[in-house]
Write an enzyme that holds these catalytic residues in place. Structure first.
Site, PDB file in Angstrom:
ATOM      1  N   HIS A 104       0.378  -1.495  -0.130  1.00  0.00           N
ATOM      2  CA  HIS A 104       0.157  -0.329  -0.279  1.00  0.00           C
ATOM      3  C   HIS A 104       0.788   0.655   0.023  1.00  0.00           C
ATOM      4  O   HIS A 104       1.785   1.291   0.609  1.00  0.00           O
ATOM      5  CB  HIS A 104      -1.580   0.297   1.263  1.00  0.00           C
ATOM      6  CG  HIS A 104      -1.187  -0.969   1.187  1.00  0.00           C
ATOM      7  ND1 HIS A 104      -2.566  -1.500   2.497  1.00  0.00           N
ATOM      8  CD2 HIS A 104      -2.381  -2.274   0.570  1.00  0.00           C
ATOM      9  CE1 HIS A 104      -2.962  -2.733   2.537  1.00  0.00           C
ATOM     10  NE2 HIS A 104      -3.292  -2.910   0.881  1.00  0.00           N
ATOM     11  N   LYS A 114       5.764   6.272   7.134  1.00  0.00           N
ATOM     12  CA  LYS A 114       5.679   5.414   7.895  1.00  0.00           C
ATOM     13  C   LYS A 114       5.881   4.908   9.176  1.00  0.00           C
ATOM     14  O   LYS A 114       7.434   4.946   8.652  1.00  0.00           O
ATOM     15  CB  LYS A 114       4.594   4.345   7.356  1.00  0.00           C
ATOM     16  CG  LYS A 114       3.388   4.078   6.701  1.00  0.00           C
ATOM     17  CD  LYS A 114       3.291   3.391   5.818  1.00  0.00           C
ATOM     18  CE  LYS A 114       2.326   3.197   5.433  1.00  0.00           C
ATOM     19  NZ  LYS A 114       1.300   2.353   4.519  1.00  0.00           N
ATOM     20  N   TYR A 174       1.765   1.885  13.611  1.00  0.00           N
ATOM     21  CA  TYR A 174       1.734   3.051  12.595  1.00  0.00           C
ATOM     22  C   TYR A 174       1.465   4.197  12.744  1.00  0.00           C
ATOM     23  O   TYR A 174      -0.044   4.340  12.747  1.00  0.00           O
ATOM     24  CB  TYR A 174       2.456   2.596  11.206  1.00  0.00           C
ATOM     25  CG  TYR A 174       0.877   1.612  10.293  1.00  0.00           C
ATOM     26  CD1 TYR A 174       0.597   2.520   9.392  1.00  0.00           C
ATOM     27  CD2 TYR A 174       0.425   0.440  10.874  1.00  0.00           C
ATOM     28  CE1 TYR A 174       0.148   2.464   8.878  1.00  0.00           C
ATOM     29  CE2 TYR A 174      -0.931   0.235  10.040  1.00  0.00           C
ATOM     30  CZ  TYR A 174      -1.048   1.656   9.042  1.00  0.00           C
ATOM     31  OH  TYR A 174      -2.898   1.673   8.256  1.00  0.00           O
ATOM     32  N   ASP A 212      -6.532  -5.827  -2.401  1.00  0.00           N
ATOM     33  CA  ASP A 212      -4.971  -6.388  -2.374  1.00  0.00           C
ATOM     34  C   ASP A 212      -5.081  -8.198  -3.843  1.00  0.00           C
ATOM     35  O   ASP A 212      -4.007  -7.514  -4.418  1.00  0.00           O
ATOM     36  CB  ASP A 212      -4.213  -6.580  -1.490  1.00  0.00           C
ATOM     37  CG  ASP A 212      -3.957  -5.644  -0.549  1.00  0.00           C
ATOM     38  OD1 ASP A 212      -4.101  -4.828  -0.917  1.00  0.00           O
ATOM     39  OD2 ASP A 212      -4.363  -5.591   0.498  1.00  0.00           O
TER      40      ASP A 212
END
Length: 232
Positions: A104, A114, A174, A212
């Protein structure tokens, strides 16, 4: 193709208390090694083979009870990793071993850096360089993040990110530098042969989300990011 893999050891040890006597501790071996080396040292940074990616190992202060760790400090991060502002924090639970999430990223103007950590269990965390002009464009790096080690991975803008769980009931947390935006939420195929990620044996394609399962390959991915030169 360069990559970095670090699987944590899993053993138990006897930890000395302040009087020098040994006490039996249920802390894992990975903590013992970290505590021995870092009791009086600063947080350690380990640049990965792809420019911009940094593994961060917080200092663990331990005794027979366990340990204490400062997992994030903004001024230290600005000075030693990247001068960025985090605006949102996300958390996911993956129940089954081998769960795959990714790959992603978000595009401009909502691109995200991130800072990833695993707060329960362990994951194989992966980042793919999708910055046009980068000497490592299309290459990947991976590192095992675990609750045992308390390590983290910094992934700047310009990378696709994903992970595979190595234990049941993994919780991943995250911080991100940009707010979630559905219109700019994009992805890359987790098993693109041109990238060739060496996923662990546990990786189970049956756990992929419907989204996905249909992410584009690198060759079909539009131009979203440019390489801006070496990071600090």
């Amino acid at each position: 193709m360069p990559h970095f893999v670090a699987f944590p050891a899993r053993r138990f040890f006897a930890l000395q208390n302040r009087t020098g006597n040994q006490r039996t501790s249920r802390l894992p071996f990975a903590h013992r090694e970290i505590l021995k080396k870092k009791r009086h040292s600063s947080v350690e940074t380990k640049p990965l083979p792809i420019d911009g990616l940094v593994e961060i190992q917080p200092k663990l202060l331990g005794d027979a009870r366990g340990y204490f760790a400062e997992t994030f400090r903004q001024n230290w991060f600005d000075a030693h990793v990247a001068d960025v502002d985090f605006v949102q924090e996300n958390q996911s639970l993956s129940s089954a071993v081998g769960t795959i999430r990714g790959l992603h990223f978000q595009s401009h103007p909502h691109a995200q850096g991130k800072l990833v950590r695993c707060v329960q269990g362990a994951i194989f965390d992966v980042a793919v360089d999708i910055r046009k002009g980068s000497p490592t464009f299309g290459q990947w790096a991976g590192v095992t993040l675990s609750a045992e080690s308390c390590n983290q991975l910094w992934i700047p803008e310009g990378f696709a990110h994903g992970f595979c769980t190595l234990a049941p009931d993994c919780i991943v947390s995250y911080k991100v530098t940009g707010y979630y935006n559905r219109d700019h939420d994009l992805g890359l195929s987790w098993n693109d042969p041109d990238i060739g990620i060496a996923w662990p044996a546990e990786a189970d394609a049956g756990t992929l989300s419907a989204k996905d399962q249909t992410q584009p390959t690198l060759s079909a991915l539009p131009h979203y990011f440019d390489y801006q030169g070496e990071a600090r």
